[in-house]
Write a protein that holds these residues in place. Structure first.
Motif, PDB file in Angstrom:
ATOM      1  N   GLU A  32      34.442   2.113 -13.250  1.00 24.59           N
ATOM      2  CA  GLU A  32      33.047   1.700 -13.120  1.00 24.59           C
ATOM      3  C   GLU A  32      32.702   0.637 -14.164  1.00 24.59           C
ATOM      4  O   GLU A  32      32.058  -0.368 -13.852  1.00 24.59           O
ATOM      5  N   ASN A  36      31.762  -3.351 -13.220  1.00 25.41           N
ATOM      6  CA  ASN A  36      30.414  -3.809 -13.549  1.00 25.41           C
ATOM      7  C   ASN A  36      30.363  -4.796 -14.709  1.00 25.41           C
ATOM      8  O   ASN A  36      29.293  -5.054 -15.265  1.00 25.41           O
ATOM      9  N   ARG A  41      26.609  -6.005 -11.633  1.00 26.90           N
ATOM     10  CA  ARG A  41      26.531  -4.583 -12.014  1.00 26.90           C
ATOM     11  C   ARG A  41      26.033  -3.711 -10.863  1.00 26.90           C
ATOM     12  O   ARG A  41      25.016  -3.026 -10.970  1.00 26.90           O
ATOM     13  N   CYS A  42      26.766  -3.734  -9.773  1.00 29.60           N
ATOM     14  CA  CYS A  42      26.261  -3.059  -8.575  1.00 29.60           C
ATOM     15  C   CYS A  42      27.115  -1.878  -8.114  1.00 29.60           C
ATOM     16  O   CYS A  42      26.962  -1.412  -6.997  1.00 29.60           O
ATOM     17  N   TYR A  43      27.990  -1.362  -8.960  1.00 31.95           N
ATOM     18  CA  TYR A  43      28.830  -0.242  -8.558  1.00 31.95           C
ATOM     19  C   TYR A  43      28.454   1.028  -9.324  1.00 31.95           C
ATOM     20  O   TYR A  43      28.237   0.990 -10.526  1.00 31.95           O
ATOM     21  N   THR A  44      28.394   2.129  -8.592  1.00 31.72           N
ATOM     22  CA  THR A  44      28.257   3.435  -9.235  1.00 31.72           C
ATOM     23  C   THR A  44      29.400   4.305  -8.725  1.00 31.72           C
ATOM     24  O   THR A  44      29.656   4.353  -7.515  1.00 31.72           O
TER      25      THR A  44
END
Length: 81
Positions: A32, A36, A41-44
């Motif tokens: 993660e 990001n 920064r669009c990944y969880t």
């Protein structure tokens, strides 16, 4: 911006088990962070792992977790003994 949800699903390997000191460092935390590093920064990432899980049980558990439709991508790791 859309968030991409990733499920890290598996057994102790996914949990990041360290046999030397019996601790855990899930690889999804590092993944993660690396995903990001750009401006988006669009990944969880979510880790769902159970030590000692075998492939047959994983299949059933995974189906149950995917029913809610909140995940776009799944990464499955299974250690073969």
């Amino acid at each position: 911006m859309e968030v991409f949800r990733v499920l890290a699903f598996g057994d102790s390997l996914t949990n990041g088990f360290h046999s030397d000191d019996k601790s855990y460092t899930p690889y999804a935390q590092t993944l993660e962070y690396l995903l990001n590093k750009d401006v988006h920064r669009c990944y969880t990432l979510t880790t769902i792992a159970k030590d000692g899980t075998e492939a047959a049980e994983m299949s059933t558990r995974l189906q149950n977790h995917l029913r809610d439709g909140t995940c776009f991508c799944v990464i499955v790791l299974d250690a073969v003994s």
